[in-house]
Enzyme design. Sequence first.
Site, PDB file in Angstrom:
ATOM      1  N   GLU A 156       0.826  -1.202   0.000  1.00 43.08           N
ATOM      2  CA  GLU A 156       0.000   0.000   0.000  1.00 43.08           C
ATOM      3  C   GLU A 156       0.864   1.257   0.000  1.00 43.08           C
ATOM      4  OE1 GLU A 156      -1.990  -1.223   3.876  1.00 43.08           O
ATOM      5  OE2 GLU A 156      -1.814   0.940   4.156  1.00 43.08           O
ATOM      6  N   CYS A 183       3.790   8.344   0.258  1.00 45.47           N
ATOM      7  CA  CYS A 183       4.391   7.448   1.251  1.00 45.47           C
ATOM      8  C   CYS A 183       4.412   6.049   0.642  1.00 45.47           C
ATOM      9  CB  CYS A 183       3.538   7.483   2.517  1.00 45.47           C
ATOM     10  SG  CYS A 183       4.039   6.274   3.752  1.00 45.47           S
ATOM     11  N   CYS A 198       6.458  -7.169   6.943  1.00 44.42           N
ATOM     12  CA  CYS A 198       7.547  -6.639   7.749  1.00 44.42           C
ATOM     13  C   CYS A 198       7.881  -7.644   8.840  1.00 44.42           C
ATOM     14  CB  CYS A 198       7.117  -5.311   8.384  1.00 44.42           C
ATOM     15  SG  CYS A 198       8.426  -4.481   9.313  1.00 44.42           S
ATOM     16  N   CYS A 226       6.873  -4.554  15.575  1.00 47.15           N
ATOM     17  CA  CYS A 226       6.440  -3.491  16.499  1.00 47.15           C
ATOM     18  C   CYS A 226       5.004  -3.788  16.964  1.00 47.15           C
ATOM     19  CB  CYS A 226       6.522  -2.118  15.831  1.00 47.15           C
ATOM     20  SG  CYS A 226       8.200  -1.682  15.357  1.00 47.15           S
ATOM     21  N   CYS A 231       1.796  -1.969  15.398  1.00 47.35           N
ATOM     22  CA  CYS A 231       1.761  -1.762  13.947  1.00 47.35           C
ATOM     23  C   CYS A 231       1.049  -2.908  13.234  1.00 47.35           C
ATOM     24  CB  CYS A 231       3.193  -1.629  13.432  1.00 47.35           C
ATOM     25  SG  CYS A 231       3.296  -1.359  11.665  1.00 47.35           S
ATOM     26  N   SER A 264      12.343   6.359   6.924  1.00 48.30           N
ATOM     27  CA  SER A 264      12.020   6.118   8.326  1.00 48.30           C
ATOM     28  C   SER A 264      12.464   4.723   8.752  1.00 48.30           C
ATOM     29  CB  SER A 264      10.505   6.267   8.519  1.00 48.30           C
ATOM     30  OG  SER A 264      10.130   5.961   9.834  1.00 48.30           O
ATOM     31  N   SER A 305      12.105   6.021  14.407  1.00 47.24           N
ATOM     32  CA  SER A 305      10.906   5.704  15.194  1.00 47.24           C
ATOM     33  C   SER A 305      11.331   5.368  16.613  1.00 47.24           C
ATOM     34  CB  SER A 305      10.176   4.518  14.564  1.00 47.24           C
ATOM     35  OG  SER A 305       9.821   4.840  13.248  1.00 47.24           O
ATOM     36  N   CYS A 354      -0.638   2.258   9.347  1.00 49.79           N
ATOM     37  CA  CYS A 354       0.272   1.482   8.509  1.00 49.79           C
ATOM     38  C   CYS A 354      -0.201   0.052   8.309  1.00 49.79           C
ATOM     39  CB  CYS A 354       1.616   1.366   9.233  1.00 49.79           C
ATOM     40  SG  CYS A 354       2.762   2.597   8.790  1.00 49.79           S
TER      41      CYS A 354
HETATM   42  N1  SAH Z   1       9.828   0.458   9.516  1.00 43.79           N
HETATM   43  C1  SAH Z   1       9.939   1.876   9.465  1.00 43.79           C
HETATM   44  C2  SAH Z   1       8.955   2.569   8.552  1.00 43.79           C
HETATM   45  C3  SAH Z   1       7.532   2.114   8.568  1.00 43.79           C
HETATM   46  S1  SAH Z   1       6.479   2.587   9.868  1.00 43.79           S
HETATM   47  C4  SAH Z   1       9.888   2.452  10.862  1.00 43.79           C
HETATM   48  O1  SAH Z   1       9.687   1.708  11.800  1.00 43.79           O
HETATM   49  O2  SAH Z   1      10.102   3.644  11.004  1.00 43.79           O
HETATM   50  C5  SAH Z   1       6.271   4.332   9.784  1.00 43.79           C
HETATM   51  C6  SAH Z   1       5.998   4.970  11.138  1.00 43.79           C
HETATM   52  O3  SAH Z   1       4.660   4.693  11.604  1.00 43.79           O
HETATM   53  C7  SAH Z   1       6.914   4.457  12.236  1.00 43.79           C
HETATM   54  O4  SAH Z   1       7.283   5.536  13.069  1.00 43.79           O
HETATM   55  C8  SAH Z   1       6.018   3.502  12.987  1.00 43.79           C
HETATM   56  O5  SAH Z   1       6.504   3.235  14.264  1.00 43.79           O
HETATM   57  C9  SAH Z   1       4.712   4.237  12.939  1.00 43.79           C
HETATM   58  N2  SAH Z   1       3.516   3.426  13.183  1.00 43.79           N
HETATM   59  C10 SAH Z   1       3.261   2.155  12.850  1.00 43.79           C
HETATM   60  N3  SAH Z   1       2.048   1.776  13.249  1.00 43.79           N
HETATM   61  C11 SAH Z   1       1.498   2.843  13.849  1.00 43.79           C
HETATM   62  C12 SAH Z   1       0.256   3.079  14.480  1.00 43.79           C
HETATM   63  N4  SAH Z   1      -0.674   2.131  14.573  1.00 43.79           N
HETATM   64  N5  SAH Z   1       0.039   4.307  14.974  1.00 43.79           N
HETATM   65  C13 SAH Z   1       0.968   5.270  14.876  1.00 43.79           C
HETATM   66  N6  SAH Z   1       2.151   5.118  14.307  1.00 43.79           N
HETATM   67  C14 SAH Z   1       2.441   3.905  13.806  1.00 43.79           C
END
Ligand code: SAH
Length: 372
Positions: free
Chosen positions: A118, A131, A138, A142, A145, A217, A240, A359
């Site tokens: 996406e 974006c 992935c 996290c 996420c 990021s 992040s 995301c």
């Molecule tokens: N893997 C990379 C880029 C993808 S995520 C990273 O971790 O930075 C892009 C951003 O969205 C990251 O800061 C991630 O921690 C954040 N993110 C993911 N899921 C989220 C959610 N449910 N709410 C808010 N931020 C989120």
Amino acid sequence: MKLFLRNVSGEPFCNSKEGIEMTDIEEKRDIKSLTLPQLQEQVKQFSEPAYRAKQLYEWMHRKLAADYEEMTNLPKAFREKCREHFTYTALTAVKVQESRIDGTKKFLFALPDGNLVESVWMRYKHGNSVCISSQAGCRMGCRFCASTLNGWERNLLPSEMLDQIYAITRLTGERVSNVVVMGTGEPLDNYENLLRFLLLLTDENGLHISQRNVTVSTCGIVPGIRRLAEERLQITLALSLHAATDEKRRSLMPIAEKYSLDELMDACTYYFEKTGRRITFEYSLADGVNDTKEDAEELTALIKPLNCHVNLIPINPVKERNFRQSDRRAVDGFKNKLEKNGINVTIRREMGRDIDGACGQLRRSHMIKQAE
Ligand code: SAH
């Protein structure tokens, strides 16, 4: 295969002394991931005039052709030869959602092998921003996420990262001026392909997007950050963070088990020293988890020595995870505390809230529907 990336005038594109190792590409088969000098080499082997390479490159990276068919000023026999020797990646738009609030568009694309990615298109005063995803799925895990819920499928090719921008430019009919690598996937877990993508994206014979308009990021893969620093690119690195103590960060992000905050801050300092680019820290606020005054104080102590900027994101609740968004008061309180402490901070404007922003959510909901 080791490649030394150079731009057309022969200048090294980046400082990678070892050259760039391409991964996940059947060697030289993916035509849209080749640099212009590599394409010129190929064209020579076909015994075609040298200028054909530039014509072909422009069709792919400037006119954004979806297929060889569109390259009408190239001889048919040459196009057939290319088709025979190279794959030409292309995306199919499976779903497009448009926000009625701010016009943000979310695209779900199918890759040729059926994997889904996406991408999001946002309109800002200073231009259009896209974006993109860097991997199908992935493996960073996290906890908040959605992208990670179905695990990791594969790395995206440089061309497949470009394709997201190219397809969106074609579909919207508008130029993209900013690119953020913040969709599904961990870009530094797909390092070589990411770097090749950055080269092609910023190449003057392609879309020629300024490095300063590109943000990558990462969840904090320390060796990747150090390696990227060595490239001395002018892109923005977004880190992040989401927590200011090792213990709390480990409870949110498995990568924190591997690298401590000390190591991470050292790597960020190194990135700034090498590139002169200010780091952006992303901090998603979850109610009662990381949004208290103490959290703000700890965050200040951690990042104050760095030349940085904080982007606060009210966490986007994901059905499968039990995080709640911090309320407006907590978000404002957190921001004020940081500001009082002399930290540069913004609250990320929520774009496309009505088309469910988090995301990986669009991809996941589509995959669940397919499985039913
Ligand atoms: N893997 C990379 C880029 C993808 S995520 C990273 O971790 O930075 C892009 C951003 O969205 C990251 O800061 C991630 O921690 C954040 N993110 C993911 N899921 C989220 C959610 N449910 N709410 C808010 N931020 C989120």
